[in-house]
Design a protein around this motif. Structure first.
Motif, PDB file in Angstrom:
ATOM      1  N   SER A 210       0.826  -1.206   0.000  1.00 23.51           N
ATOM      2  CA  SER A 210       0.000   0.000   0.000  1.00 23.51           C
ATOM      3  C   SER A 210       0.856   1.250   0.000  1.00 23.51           C
ATOM      4  CB  SER A 210      -0.906   0.022   1.235  1.00 23.51           C
ATOM      5  OG  SER A 210      -0.140   0.235   2.421  1.00 23.51           O
ATOM      6  N   ALA A 286      -9.787  -5.925   4.413  1.00 22.55           N
ATOM      7  CA  ALA A 286     -10.137  -4.518   4.633  1.00 22.55           C
ATOM      8  C   ALA A 286     -10.640  -4.365   6.058  1.00 22.55           C
ATOM      9  CB  ALA A 286     -11.208  -4.064   3.646  1.00 22.55           C
ATOM     10  N   GLN A 291     -11.469   1.145   2.632  1.00 20.04           N
ATOM     11  CA  GLN A 291     -10.521   0.182   2.094  1.00 20.04           C
ATOM     12  C   GLN A 291     -11.229  -0.842   1.221  1.00 20.04           C
ATOM     13  OE1 GLN A 291      -8.579  -1.463   5.542  1.00 20.04           O
ATOM     14  NE2 GLN A 291      -7.059   0.184   5.666  1.00 20.04           N
ATOM     15  N   ASN A 295     -10.364  -1.374  -2.714  1.00 23.19           N
ATOM     16  CA  ASN A 295      -9.916  -2.671  -3.217  1.00 23.19           C
ATOM     17  C   ASN A 295     -10.805  -3.149  -4.358  1.00 23.19           C
ATOM     18  OD1 ASN A 295      -7.876  -2.750  -1.304  1.00 23.19           O
ATOM     19  ND2 ASN A 295      -9.013  -4.036   0.109  1.00 23.19           N
TER      20      ASN A 295
END
Length: 328
Positions: A210, A286, A291, A295
């Motif tokens: 990330s 997540a 998140q 994703n």
């Protein structure tokens, strides 16, 4: 989102699924309401595949998924894959029918269903993958309609190849990301030839890819990124994909420079996995709805150009290969 058939299950799943280890334990506490919102956000983004295990939060992850599917998600066509085999010490003698029955019945109760969509052996000891009685037991559970299909979750490429040779194995779950390229050599081609699905796990190398961490980042004491860096609690490859944290931070910064306009480094890593030949679905975790949405958005990105694929390979060869390639 694009759907691909998950191997011998015969069922389509989204190319980006949702891993739910974070919703159980080992990544710090997640509030129940927030966890349910994470599931809902993933589904809203096109996700039709949840991956869990009976030991994530001692069943909490399964229970949350069951609660969601029986309320807000009751109309969603979601394939739920769970795992078994880690409720006792991972010794070959524990992988027997009586234990399988007990674990499956517990997962059925946790998820609130009559049949499990997909059950995966949860990274058992290597000899288990070659034990006829193990597959006989799983075949019996399919015949009894307790499970619809079974697969394996593995640590090594050799374990994956052993499982792929078994005619009843529907899928193989394996660590695959820009810091773990070895499965591309033999595992993915063998799975494709056999009609076995590939589920890519640890796709962001425990968050390294990330690009959000520095060498000074500190994780909570109950986070496996603190307590399992040396592999003292479970296989070291599950934490940061087995890469030394300082090395991983530096390599992740370089990887982040490869992200195309409009995409985050995490989305770029997920897109890279999705376009590898033979991959069915990638299962990032997540902890927040944001998140989960981000994703899922990786499933809508265009394929990365060959120049980026070449740069990923070069990065791996220069910085990562010597740490991981020979081990898994």
């Amino acid at each position: 989102m694009e759907q691909r058939v998950l191997g011998r299950t015969g069922r389509p799943v989204s190319v980006v699924g949702l891993g739910t280890w974070q919703l159980g334990a080992d990544w710090g506490e997640v509030d129940e309401g927030e966890a349910l919102t994470v599931l809902d956000s993933a589904v809203a983004g096109g996700v039709t595949f949840f991956d869990t295990a009976d030991v994530y939060g001692d069943g909490r992850s399964e229970q949350l998924i069951g609660q969601y599917l029986n309320t807000a998600g009751r109309d969603a066509d979601i394939l739920v894959a769970t795992k078994l085999g880690r409720r006792l010490p991972p010794a070959p003698e524990n992988y027997v029918m009586d234990n399988f029955r007990s674990w499956v019945e517990r997962s059925l109760r946790n998820l609130g269903v009559d049949r499990l969509d997909l059950v995966q052996l949860h990274c058992p000891p290597t000899p288990v993958y070659s034990t006829d009685a193990v597959y006989d037991a799983l075949d019996t559970l399919v015949a009894e309609q307790k499970i619809a299909a079974y697969g394996v979750s593995v640590e090594t490429c050799d374990e994956a190849l052993t499982a792929i040779a078994r005619p009843g194995v529907a899928s193989v779950q394996i660590i695959l990301n820009p810091f773990r390229l070895k499965p591309l050599e033999r595992v993915l081609p063998a799975a494709s030839a056999a009609g076995v699905g590939i589920i890519a796990r640890v796709p962001l190398a425990s968050g390294l890819l990330s690009g959000r961490y520095t060498k000074d980042t500190v994780f909570a004491a109950d986070d496996h990124r603190t307590y399992n860096r040396d592999g003292s609690s479970f296989d070291q490859g599950e934490t940061f994909s087995g890469v030394d944290f300082a090395t991983g931070v530096e390599a992740a910064a370089e990887f982040g420079e490869l992200a195309p306009a409009g995409a985050t480094p995490a989305q770029t890593a997920l897109r890279w996995i999705v376009q590898q030949p033979g991959v069915t679905s990638v299962i990032p975790g997540a902890r927040t709805p944001a998140q989960a949405r981000a994703n899922a958005g990786a499933g809508d990105l265009p394929d990365l150009p060959d120049s980026t694929l070449d740069a990923v390979r070069d990065l791996y060869d220069r910085r990562i290969r010597t740490q991981v390639h020979h081990r898994w």
